[in-house]
Scaffold this motif. Structure first.
Motif, PDB file in Angstrom:
ATOM      1  N   CYS A  52     -42.589 -27.524 -12.321  1.00  0.00           N
ATOM      2  CA  CYS A  52     -41.338 -27.919 -12.957  1.00  0.00           C
ATOM      3  C   CYS A  52     -41.019 -27.009 -14.137  1.00  0.00           C
ATOM      4  CB  CYS A  52     -41.414 -29.372 -13.404  1.00  0.00           C
ATOM      5  SG  CYS A  52     -39.879 -30.022 -14.100  1.00  0.00           S
ATOM      6  N   LEU A  53     -42.022 -26.722 -14.959  1.00  0.00           N
ATOM      7  CA  LEU A  53     -41.808 -25.834 -16.093  1.00  0.00           C
ATOM      8  C   LEU A  53     -41.313 -24.465 -15.645  1.00  0.00           C
ATOM      9  CD1 LEU A  53     -42.044 -25.048 -19.082  1.00  0.00           C
ATOM     10  CD2 LEU A  53     -44.465 -24.557 -18.674  1.00  0.00           C
ATOM     11  N   GLU A  56     -37.794 -25.341 -13.050  1.00  0.00           N
ATOM     12  CA  GLU A  56     -36.705 -26.120 -13.653  1.00  0.00           C
ATOM     13  C   GLU A  56     -37.030 -26.392 -15.123  1.00  0.00           C
ATOM     14  OE1 GLU A  56     -34.719 -29.091 -10.825  1.00  0.00           O
ATOM     15  OE2 GLU A  56     -36.833 -29.201 -10.222  1.00  0.00           O
ATOM     16  N   PRO A  57     -37.076 -25.322 -15.918  1.00  0.00           N
ATOM     17  CA  PRO A  57     -37.494 -25.497 -17.320  1.00  0.00           C
ATOM     18  C   PRO A  57     -36.593 -26.436 -18.118  1.00  0.00           C
ATOM     19  CG  PRO A  57     -36.550 -23.312 -16.963  1.00  0.00           C
ATOM     20  CD  PRO A  57     -36.759 -23.927 -15.611  1.00  0.00           C
ATOM     21  N   ASP A  58     -35.314 -26.498 -17.780  1.00  0.00           N
ATOM     22  CA  ASP A  58     -34.419 -27.411 -18.503  1.00  0.00           C
ATOM     23  C   ASP A  58     -34.793 -28.870 -18.243  1.00  0.00           C
ATOM     24  OD1 ASP A  58     -33.060 -25.248 -19.500  1.00  0.00           O
ATOM     25  OD2 ASP A  58     -31.404 -25.362 -18.073  1.00  0.00           O
ATOM     26  N   LYS A  59     -35.149 -29.174 -16.997  1.00  0.00           N
ATOM     27  CA  LYS A  59     -35.551 -30.535 -16.644  1.00  0.00           C
ATOM     28  C   LYS A  59     -36.870 -30.890 -17.316  1.00  0.00           C
ATOM     29  CE  LYS A  59     -34.781 -32.153 -12.494  1.00  0.00           C
ATOM     30  NZ  LYS A  59     -34.848 -32.449 -11.041  1.00  0.00           N
ATOM     31  N   PHE A  60     -37.802 -29.952 -17.299  1.00  0.00           N
ATOM     32  CA  PHE A  60     -39.087 -30.159 -17.962  1.00  0.00           C
ATOM     33  C   PHE A  60     -38.867 -30.423 -19.450  1.00  0.00           C
ATOM     34  CE2 PHE A  60     -42.504 -28.415 -20.549  1.00  0.00           C
ATOM     35  CZ  PHE A  60     -43.623 -29.018 -20.038  1.00  0.00           C
ATOM     36  N   TYR A 120     -48.222 -30.585 -30.462  1.00  0.00           N
ATOM     37  CA  TYR A 120     -47.851 -30.020 -31.751  1.00  0.00           C
ATOM     38  C   TYR A 120     -48.337 -28.590 -31.936  1.00  0.00           C
ATOM     39  CZ  TYR A 120     -46.145 -34.641 -32.431  1.00  0.00           C
ATOM     40  OH  TYR A 120     -45.430 -35.808 -32.260  1.00  0.00           O
ATOM     41  N   ARG A 121     -48.808 -27.976 -30.859  1.00  0.00           N
ATOM     42  CA  ARG A 121     -49.027 -26.533 -30.798  1.00  0.00           C
ATOM     43  C   ARG A 121     -48.139 -26.002 -29.675  1.00  0.00           C
ATOM     44  NH1 ARG A 121     -54.351 -28.169 -30.770  1.00  0.00           N
ATOM     45  NH2 ARG A 121     -54.536 -27.573 -28.590  1.00  0.00           N
ATOM     46  N   CYS A 122     -47.260 -25.091 -29.994  1.00  0.00           N
ATOM     47  CA  CYS A 122     -46.329 -24.548 -29.009  1.00  0.00           C
ATOM     48  C   CYS A 122     -46.338 -23.024 -29.110  1.00  0.00           C
ATOM     49  CB  CYS A 122     -44.901 -25.055 -29.251  1.00  0.00           C
ATOM     50  SG  CYS A 122     -44.726 -26.850 -29.281  1.00  0.00           S
ATOM     51  N   HIS A 123     -46.005 -22.381 -28.008  1.00  0.00           N
ATOM     52  CA  HIS A 123     -45.888 -20.931 -28.042  1.00  0.00           C
ATOM     53  C   HIS A 123     -44.819 -20.464 -27.064  1.00  0.00           C
ATOM     54  CE1 HIS A 123     -48.593 -21.228 -24.490  1.00  0.00           C
ATOM     55  NE2 HIS A 123     -47.979 -20.109 -24.115  1.00  0.00           N
ATOM     56  N   CYS A 124     -44.311 -19.268 -27.327  1.00  0.00           N
ATOM     57  CA  CYS A 124     -43.322 -18.654 -26.439  1.00  0.00           C
ATOM     58  C   CYS A 124     -44.047 -18.008 -25.266  1.00  0.00           C
ATOM     59  CB  CYS A 124     -42.511 -17.610 -27.207  1.00  0.00           C
ATOM     60  SG  CYS A 124     -41.378 -16.658 -26.160  1.00  0.00           S
ATOM     61  N   LYS A 141     -35.689 -22.423 -26.291  1.00  0.00           N
ATOM     62  CA  LYS A 141     -35.426 -20.984 -26.208  1.00  0.00           C
ATOM     63  C   LYS A 141     -35.879 -20.340 -27.519  1.00  0.00           C
ATOM     64  CE  LYS A 141     -33.178 -21.736 -22.310  1.00  0.00           C
ATOM     65  NZ  LYS A 141     -33.172 -23.211 -22.312  1.00  0.00           N
ATOM     66  N   HIS A 142     -36.768 -19.362 -27.407  1.00  0.00           N
ATOM     67  CA  HIS A 142     -37.287 -18.704 -28.606  1.00  0.00           C
ATOM     68  C   HIS A 142     -36.220 -17.801 -29.200  1.00  0.00           C
ATOM     69  CE1 HIS A 142     -40.708 -16.192 -30.580  1.00  0.00           C
ATOM     70  NE2 HIS A 142     -40.212 -17.100 -31.399  1.00  0.00           N
ATOM     71  N   GLU A 143     -35.883 -18.047 -30.450  1.00  0.00           N
ATOM     72  CA  GLU A 143     -34.803 -17.303 -31.085  1.00  0.00           C
ATOM     73  C   GLU A 143     -35.139 -15.830 -31.253  1.00  0.00           C
ATOM     74  OE1 GLU A 143     -36.090 -18.471 -35.684  1.00  0.00           O
ATOM     75  OE2 GLU A 143     -34.216 -19.226 -34.843  1.00  0.00           O
ATOM     76  N   ASN A 144     -36.429 -15.479 -31.278  1.00  0.00           N
ATOM     77  CA  ASN A 144     -36.822 -14.077 -31.456  1.00  0.00           C
ATOM     78  C   ASN A 144     -36.612 -13.236 -30.205  1.00  0.00           C
ATOM     79  OD1 ASN A 144     -37.749 -15.212 -33.835  1.00  0.00           O
ATOM     80  ND2 ASN A 144     -39.517 -13.853 -33.967  1.00  0.00           N
ATOM     81  N   CYS A 145     -36.945 -13.806 -29.050  1.00  0.00           N
ATOM     82  CA  CYS A 145     -36.916 -12.989 -27.832  1.00  0.00           C
ATOM     83  C   CYS A 145     -36.212 -13.655 -26.662  1.00  0.00           C
ATOM     84  CB  CYS A 145     -38.334 -12.605 -27.423  1.00  0.00           C
ATOM     85  SG  CYS A 145     -39.316 -14.012 -26.834  1.00  0.00           S
ATOM     86  N   GLY A 146     -35.805 -14.903 -26.809  1.00  0.00           N
ATOM     87  CA  GLY A 146     -35.116 -15.593 -25.722  1.00  0.00           C
ATOM     88  C   GLY A 146     -36.037 -16.193 -24.683  1.00  0.00           C
ATOM     89  N   GLY A 147     -37.358 -16.088 -24.901  1.00  0.00           N
ATOM     90  CA  GLY A 147     -38.308 -16.652 -23.948  1.00  0.00           C
ATOM     91  C   GLY A 147     -38.340 -18.168 -24.000  1.00  0.00           C
ATOM     92  N   ILE A 148     -38.971 -18.766 -23.000  1.00  0.00           N
ATOM     93  CA  ILE A 148     -39.097 -20.219 -22.928  1.00  0.00           C
ATOM     94  C   ILE A 148     -40.341 -20.663 -23.692  1.00  0.00           C
ATOM     95  CG2 ILE A 148     -39.384 -22.218 -21.403  1.00  0.00           C
ATOM     96  CD1 ILE A 148     -36.666 -20.956 -21.164  1.00  0.00           C
TER      97      ILE A 148
END
Length: 231
Positions: A52-53, A56-60, A120-124, A141-148
């Motif tokens: 799903c991630l 369909e990342p938006d659904k996830f 509470y730990r996240c990464h691009c 959406k990561h503001e630095n590079c646009g990644g998920i």
């Protein structure tokens, strides 16, 4: 309960194995109970899957953001008592938890193995940069590079991180006392950790649901909050 209190006082190396029932009193729902996260949802395992991630990342993201995060939740008496026991002189206490809510750390426990990771730990996923969970809750959406961006939790179809497995096994193999709290203890490989306990170690279970384990243990079938308040 008196016997458990005595063993907590006399044991030098203690492991708490905790599940969703520990966080329910803090207002965080479990997964499969009557009022759990999965109730009334079609194929909830898919929504928390690597597929799903990826597809369909938006659904996830919508599911995780709207249903998984409880940033205002506070530790309850169970979390607090475990942290207190760790602070006692001469004790080596490890909490191995299935929970991804970071409440054990918030309560002050220092030796926590987050078996399934943490929200509470996240990464691009594109650039690998660590991202604050507050930022993730605003956008995936990561503001630095646009990644998920993704939280560092173990999804369906993913393997457990080696650091979690090794940390849990290291604690279990040297523990004098193992206390299972707030879990049905049926999900593998978490429920297999006790297979690696050392000879002579003592096992207690504190849970509202009766556990049936294939080895000698002491069952306290009661509300864990009430029990830990009295310890």
């Amino acid at each position: 309960m008196e016997t458990l209190a005595e063993r907590l006082a006399s044991s030098e190396r203690i492991v708490f194995l905790t599940g969703a029932g520990v966080s329910v009193p803090s207002g965080i729902p479990d997964y499969r109970s009557k009022n759990g996260l999965y109730t009334g949802r079609e194929n909830p395992e898919y929504l928390l899957s690597a597929t799903c991630l990826q597809n369909e990342p938006d659904k996830f993201y919508a599911f995780v953001r709207d249903n998984m995060y409880y940033p205002d939740a506070e530790p309850n008496a169970i979390h607090e008592k475990m942290a207190e026991i760790e602070r006692r002189a001469g004790k080596k206490v490890t909490v191995v938890t299935q929970n991804i809510d970071a409440l054990h750390a918030k309560a002050g426990s220092r030796n926590v193995v987050e078996f399934h990771g943490s929200l509470y730990r996240c990464h691009c996923q594109k650039c690998g940069m660590m991202v604050h969970s507050e930022q993730y809750l605003e956008s995936d959406k990561h503001e630095n590079c646009g990644g998920i961006i993704r939280p560092e939790v173990v999804l369906y179809e993913e393997n457990l991180p080696e650091v979690a497995i090794n940390g849990a096994l290291a604690a279990i193999t040297e523990a004098d006392l193992i206390v299972i709290v707030g879990t049905s203890f049926k999900v593998s490989p978490f429920c297999n950790l006790t297979d690696y306990r050392k000879s002579g170690s003592t096992v207690f279970a504190v849970n509202q649901e009766l556990l049936r384990l294939p080895f000698q243990y002491t069952m306290i079938q009661d509300d864990a909050v009430s029990i830990f308040k009295e310890l």
